[in-house]
Design an enzyme around this catalytic site. Structure first.
Site, PDB file in Angstrom:
ATOM      1  N   HIS A   1      -4.903 -16.291  22.011  1.00 52.73           N
ATOM      2  CA  HIS A   1      -4.106 -15.347  21.230  1.00 52.73           C
ATOM      3  C   HIS A   1      -2.715 -15.169  21.813  1.00 52.73           C
ATOM      4  O   HIS A   1      -1.731 -15.052  21.081  1.00 52.73           O
ATOM      5  CB  HIS A   1      -4.813 -13.986  21.134  1.00 52.73           C
ATOM      6  CG  HIS A   1      -5.903 -13.961  20.117  1.00 52.73           C
ATOM      7  ND1 HIS A   1      -6.208 -12.867  19.369  1.00 52.73           N
ATOM      8  CD2 HIS A   1      -6.762 -14.927  19.719  1.00 52.73           C
ATOM      9  CE1 HIS A   1      -7.209 -13.141  18.543  1.00 52.73           C
ATOM     10  NE2 HIS A   1      -7.570 -14.382  18.746  1.00 52.73           N
TER      11      HIS A   1
ATOM     12  N   ASN B   1      -7.207  -7.807  16.648  1.00 50.11           N
ATOM     13  CA  ASN B   1      -7.414  -7.582  18.075  1.00 50.11           C
ATOM     14  C   ASN B   1      -8.846  -7.201  18.413  1.00 50.11           C
ATOM     15  O   ASN B   1      -9.177  -7.001  19.559  1.00 50.11           O
ATOM     16  CB  ASN B   1      -6.433  -6.529  18.608  1.00 50.11           C
ATOM     17  CG  ASN B   1      -6.827  -5.120  18.213  1.00 50.11           C
ATOM     18  OD1 ASN B   1      -7.687  -4.939  17.366  1.00 50.11           O
ATOM     19  ND2 ASN B   1      -6.217  -4.149  18.843  1.00 50.11           N
TER      20      ASN B   1
ATOM     21  N   HIS C   1     -15.418 -21.728  21.212  1.00 50.84           N
ATOM     22  CA  HIS C   1     -16.485 -20.931  20.609  1.00 50.84           C
ATOM     23  C   HIS C   1     -17.864 -21.295  21.139  1.00 50.84           C
ATOM     24  O   HIS C   1     -18.870 -20.857  20.603  1.00 50.84           O
ATOM     25  CB  HIS C   1     -16.424 -21.029  19.076  1.00 50.84           C
ATOM     26  CG  HIS C   1     -15.215 -20.360  18.503  1.00 50.84           C
ATOM     27  ND1 HIS C   1     -14.743 -20.593  17.242  1.00 50.84           N
ATOM     28  CD2 HIS C   1     -14.354 -19.449  19.042  1.00 50.84           C
ATOM     29  CE1 HIS C   1     -13.660 -19.856  17.023  1.00 50.84           C
ATOM     30  NE2 HIS C   1     -13.396 -19.167  18.110  1.00 50.84           N
TER      31      HIS C   1
HETATM   32  C1  HEM Z   1      -9.254 -22.474  15.319  1.00 50.15           C
HETATM   33  C2  HEM Z   1      -8.902 -21.245  15.054  1.00 50.15           C
HETATM   34  C3  HEM Z   1      -9.676 -20.053  15.544  1.00 50.15           C
HETATM   35  C4  HEM Z   1     -10.138 -19.036  14.787  1.00 50.15           C
HETATM   36  C5  HEM Z   1      -9.986 -18.882  13.289  1.00 50.15           C
HETATM   37  C6  HEM Z   1     -10.829 -18.130  15.665  1.00 50.15           C
HETATM   38  C7  HEM Z   1     -11.433 -16.952  15.260  1.00 50.15           C
HETATM   39  C8  HEM Z   1     -12.218 -16.157  16.068  1.00 50.15           C
HETATM   40  C9  HEM Z   1     -12.886 -14.968  15.627  1.00 50.15           C
HETATM   41  C10 HEM Z   1     -12.808 -14.383  14.230  1.00 50.15           C
HETATM   42  C11 HEM Z   1     -13.593 -14.484  16.667  1.00 50.15           C
HETATM   43  C12 HEM Z   1     -14.535 -13.284  16.685  1.00 50.15           C
HETATM   44  C13 HEM Z   1     -13.828 -11.964  16.735  1.00 50.15           C
HETATM   45  C14 HEM Z   1     -14.834 -10.873  16.571  1.00 50.15           C
HETATM   46  O1  HEM Z   1     -15.297 -10.685  15.460  1.00 50.15           O
HETATM   47  O2  HEM Z   1     -15.206 -10.224  17.544  1.00 50.15           O
HETATM   48  C15 HEM Z   1     -13.375 -15.370  17.774  1.00 50.15           C
HETATM   49  C16 HEM Z   1     -13.942 -15.234  19.010  1.00 50.15           C
HETATM   50  C17 HEM Z   1     -13.668 -16.036  20.080  1.00 50.15           C
HETATM   51  N1  HEM Z   1     -12.743 -17.056  20.114  1.00 50.15           N
HETATM   52 FE1  HEM Z   1     -11.804 -17.865  18.522  1.00 50.15          FE
HETATM   53  N2  HEM Z   1     -10.778 -18.615  16.932  1.00 50.15           N
HETATM   54  C18 HEM Z   1     -10.068 -19.787  16.921  1.00 50.15           C
HETATM   55  C19 HEM Z   1      -9.753 -20.559  18.000  1.00 50.15           C
HETATM   56  C20 HEM Z   1     -10.111 -20.255  19.299  1.00 50.15           C
HETATM   57  C21 HEM Z   1      -9.618 -20.971  20.460  1.00 50.15           C
HETATM   58  C22 HEM Z   1      -8.600 -22.088  20.439  1.00 50.15           C
HETATM   59  C23 HEM Z   1     -10.224 -20.407  21.542  1.00 50.15           C
HETATM   60  C24 HEM Z   1     -10.071 -20.760  23.011  1.00 50.15           C
HETATM   61  C25 HEM Z   1      -9.869 -21.957  23.463  1.00 50.15           C
HETATM   62  C26 HEM Z   1     -11.098 -19.355  21.051  1.00 50.15           C
HETATM   63  C27 HEM Z   1     -11.931 -18.596  21.826  1.00 50.15           C
HETATM   64  C28 HEM Z   1     -12.742 -17.583  21.366  1.00 50.15           C
HETATM   65  C29 HEM Z   1     -13.745 -16.908  22.184  1.00 50.15           C
HETATM   66  C30 HEM Z   1     -14.105 -17.244  23.620  1.00 50.15           C
HETATM   67  C31 HEM Z   1     -14.315 -15.929  21.373  1.00 50.15           C
HETATM   68  C32 HEM Z   1     -15.400 -14.928  21.777  1.00 50.15           C
HETATM   69  C33 HEM Z   1     -14.747 -13.646  22.228  1.00 50.15           C
HETATM   70  C34 HEM Z   1     -15.714 -12.624  22.777  1.00 50.15           C
HETATM   71  O3  HEM Z   1     -16.910 -12.892  22.936  1.00 50.15           O
HETATM   72  O4  HEM Z   1     -15.267 -11.505  23.076  1.00 50.15           O
HETATM   73  N3  HEM Z   1     -10.979 -19.276  19.689  1.00 50.15           N
HETATM   74  N4  HEM Z   1     -12.526 -16.371  17.386  1.00 50.15           N
HETATM   75  C1  LIG Z   2      -6.846  -2.560  18.531  1.00 49.84           C
HETATM   76  O1  LIG Z   2      -7.601  -2.269  19.688  1.00 49.84           O
HETATM   77  C2  LIG Z   2      -7.458  -0.964  20.173  1.00 49.84           C
HETATM   78  C3  LIG Z   2      -8.323  -0.808  21.411  1.00 49.84           C
HETATM   79  O2  LIG Z   2      -8.073  -1.837  22.302  1.00 49.84           O
HETATM   80  C4  LIG Z   2      -7.847   0.050  19.112  1.00 49.84           C
HETATM   81  O3  LIG Z   2      -7.583   1.377  19.584  1.00 49.84           O
HETATM   82  C5  LIG Z   2      -7.050  -0.199  17.846  1.00 49.84           C
HETATM   83  O4  LIG Z   2      -7.482   0.658  16.821  1.00 49.84           O
HETATM   84  C6  LIG Z   2      -7.219  -1.638  17.407  1.00 49.84           C
HETATM   85  N1  LIG Z   2      -6.420  -1.895  16.226  1.00 49.84           N
HETATM   86  C7  LIG Z   2      -6.904  -2.503  15.153  1.00 49.84           C
HETATM   87  C8  LIG Z   2      -5.952  -2.663  14.023  1.00 49.84           C
HETATM   88  O5  LIG Z   2      -8.046  -2.913  15.098  1.00 49.84           O
END
Ligand code: HEM
Ligand SMILES: *[C@@H]1O[C@H](CO)[C@@H](O)[C@H](O)[C@H]1NC(C)=O
Ligand SMILES: *[C@@H]1O[C@H](CO)[C@@H](O)[C@H](O)[C@H]1NC(C)=O
Ligand SMILES: *[C@@H]1O[C@H](CO)[C@@H](O)[C@H](O)[C@H]1NC(C)=O
Ligand SMILES: *[C@@H]1O[C@H](CO)[C@@H](O)[C@H](O)[C@H]1NC(C)=O
Ligand SMILES: *[C@@H]1O[C@H](CO)[C@@H](O)[C@H](O)[C@H]1NC(C)=O
Ligand SMILES: *[C@@H]1O[C@H](CO)[C@@H](O)[C@H](O)[C@H]1NC(C)=O
Length: 330
Positions: free
Chosen positions: A75, A103, A200
């Protein structure tokens, strides 16, 4: 322990790392800072060890830390380049990236802040927050049994962070064409898209990032046809249509704390969690790369390392600062 022999895959990895290094050096325009593996050798030789110890300790206390730090690097680099703009807090009159819409789950900023506090004691005003994120992202991958690579360093920290710019992050509902364009804007190719999506293999997603695929793809109760039906049923149980539990969700692969190639194997079976993951298997430009990573873990590891180095080069700035505290500009 000294390694006495180098296996074929290791030497292949080293060769491809060297090739990538040359490619990177040749494509970085002169206006941007050129990064170096030895940037802190004289000024802060203990920097990487301090970061590693802090990240390791935090990951033992909280197993969610590795995935969060890996995602943080992605990000940060995708918005305004790898300049730690993601770490800046909002101020009166400015809503920062941290508080932008996608975020959710970008957390664990305290780990970077802790490492930075220790670095300021050991070598004041030397190591940028952007470099701390890049090194931490490498460390969490290696700690989760993934590959290790030399992180190039020398990034500077930016002074601008705007919440509204996070809309430029790719969405989990994007198709492959949109993903390819989004990566290409940052100088990253189709192979980088597929390799980096392998991030992922770690972590967790909330229902909101994929439940539209389950319940509302075209008409109500119609699932995204690319989902394995048994898998879709499981996801529906975890994420019912009128879901009240905001913490509910699914792990991104079945071995979500081990960095491996399981993510690709699951995609070949229709078990990718996000539409954007599964789309990589429905497009001719990416399908064969997914297959090759699903078959060969070592190939995925070496390509992931190369692509992470490239990701770490996105938009590095020369006229930034070395922030003293990562959450505020100097
Ligand atoms: C290709 C485009 C990508 C999209 C559309 C995408 C989208 C997302 C989304 C929607 C989530 C889950 C957020 C949630 O609901 O909590 C996520 C999680 C994650 N993404 Fe991606 N991502 C992308 C690329 C990447 C890349 C390039 C990396 C790192 C090299 C990455 C690493 C991660 C990791 C490690 C998580 C898990 C986070 C956690 O467990 O807290 N993503 N991603
Ligand atoms: C972003 O994350 C913060 C906590 O880290 C939260 O307070 C805030 O509401 C979040 N904003 C959105 C748009 O989700
Ligand atoms: C290790 O992490 C825990 C939890 O974040 C923290 O309370 C503790 O101070 C850390 N120890 C060191 C030596 O950094
Ligand atoms: C984001 O907001 C800033 C000021 O708050 C504005 O100057 C800029 O044009 C906006 N950018 C986008 C992409 O909306
Ligand atoms: C991909 O998505 C974009 C944006 O939603 C859309 O304009 C485009 O037509 C889609 N491409 C394909 C091949 O489906
Ligand atoms: C389903 O999609 C329609 C049209 O896109 C939308 O109006 C509706 O709110 C969605 N329903 C749910 C449960 O997400
Ligand atoms: C959708 O599924 C829910 C529960 O699975 C069911 O109650 C509802 O009647 C279904 N709607 C349609 C249009 O089939």
């Amino acid at each position: 322990m000294a390694k006495l022999s180098i296996s074929f895959s290791q030497s292949k990895m080293i060769m491809s790392t060297i090739v990538a290094y040359i490619l990177i050096l040749s494509v970085v325009p002169f206006s941007e800072a050129v990064l170096s593996a030895h940037y802190y050798d004289q000024t802060c030789p203990q920097a990487e060890n301090i970061i590693y110890q802090t990240v390791r300790n935090a990951s033992i206390y909280d197993p969610k830390v590795p995935a969060r730090l890996l995602r943080m690097f992605f990000h940060d680099c995708f918005i305004r380049g790898c300049d730690a703009s993601l770490l800046l807090d909002s101020t009166t009159g400015n809503k920062a990236e941290k508080d932008g819409p996608p975020n959710i789950s970008v957390r664990s900023f305290y780990v970077i802040d802790d490492a930075k506090t220790k670095l300021e004691k050991a070598c004041p005003h030397t190591v940028s927050c952007a470099d701390v994120i890049a090194i931490a992202a490498r460390d969490v991958v290696a700690m989760s049994q993934g590959p290790w690579w030399n992180v190039l360093k020398g990034r500077k920290d930016g002074r601008v962070s705007l919440a509204n710019e996070t809309i430029n992050l790719p969405s989990p509902f994007s198709n492959t064409s949109t993903l390819i364009k989004s990566f290409a804007k940052r100088g990253l190719g189709v192979k980088d898209l597929v390799a980096l999506s392998g991030g992922h293999t770690l972590g967790f997603s909330h229902c909101s990032s994929f439940s539209a695929r389950l319940h509302n793809f075209s008409t109500e109760n119609f699932s995204d046809p690319s989902i394995n039906s048994e898998f879709a049923m499981n996801l529906k149980k975890k994420c019912p249509i009128h879901n009240k539990d905001h913490n509910a969700g699914e792990f991104l692969d079945s071995t979500s704390s081990t960095f491996d190639n399981d993510y690709y194997k699951r995609i070949t079976m229709g078990k990718g969690v996000f539409g954007s993951d599964q789309a990589l298997y429905g497009d001719q430009r990416t399908r064969s790369i997914v297959d090759s990573f699903a078959k060969d873990r070592n190939l995925f590891f070496s390509e992931f390392a190369i692509s992470m180095v490239k990701l770490g080069n996105v938009g590095v700035i020369e006229n930034g600062e070395i922030r003293v505290k990562c959450s505020i500009v100097n």
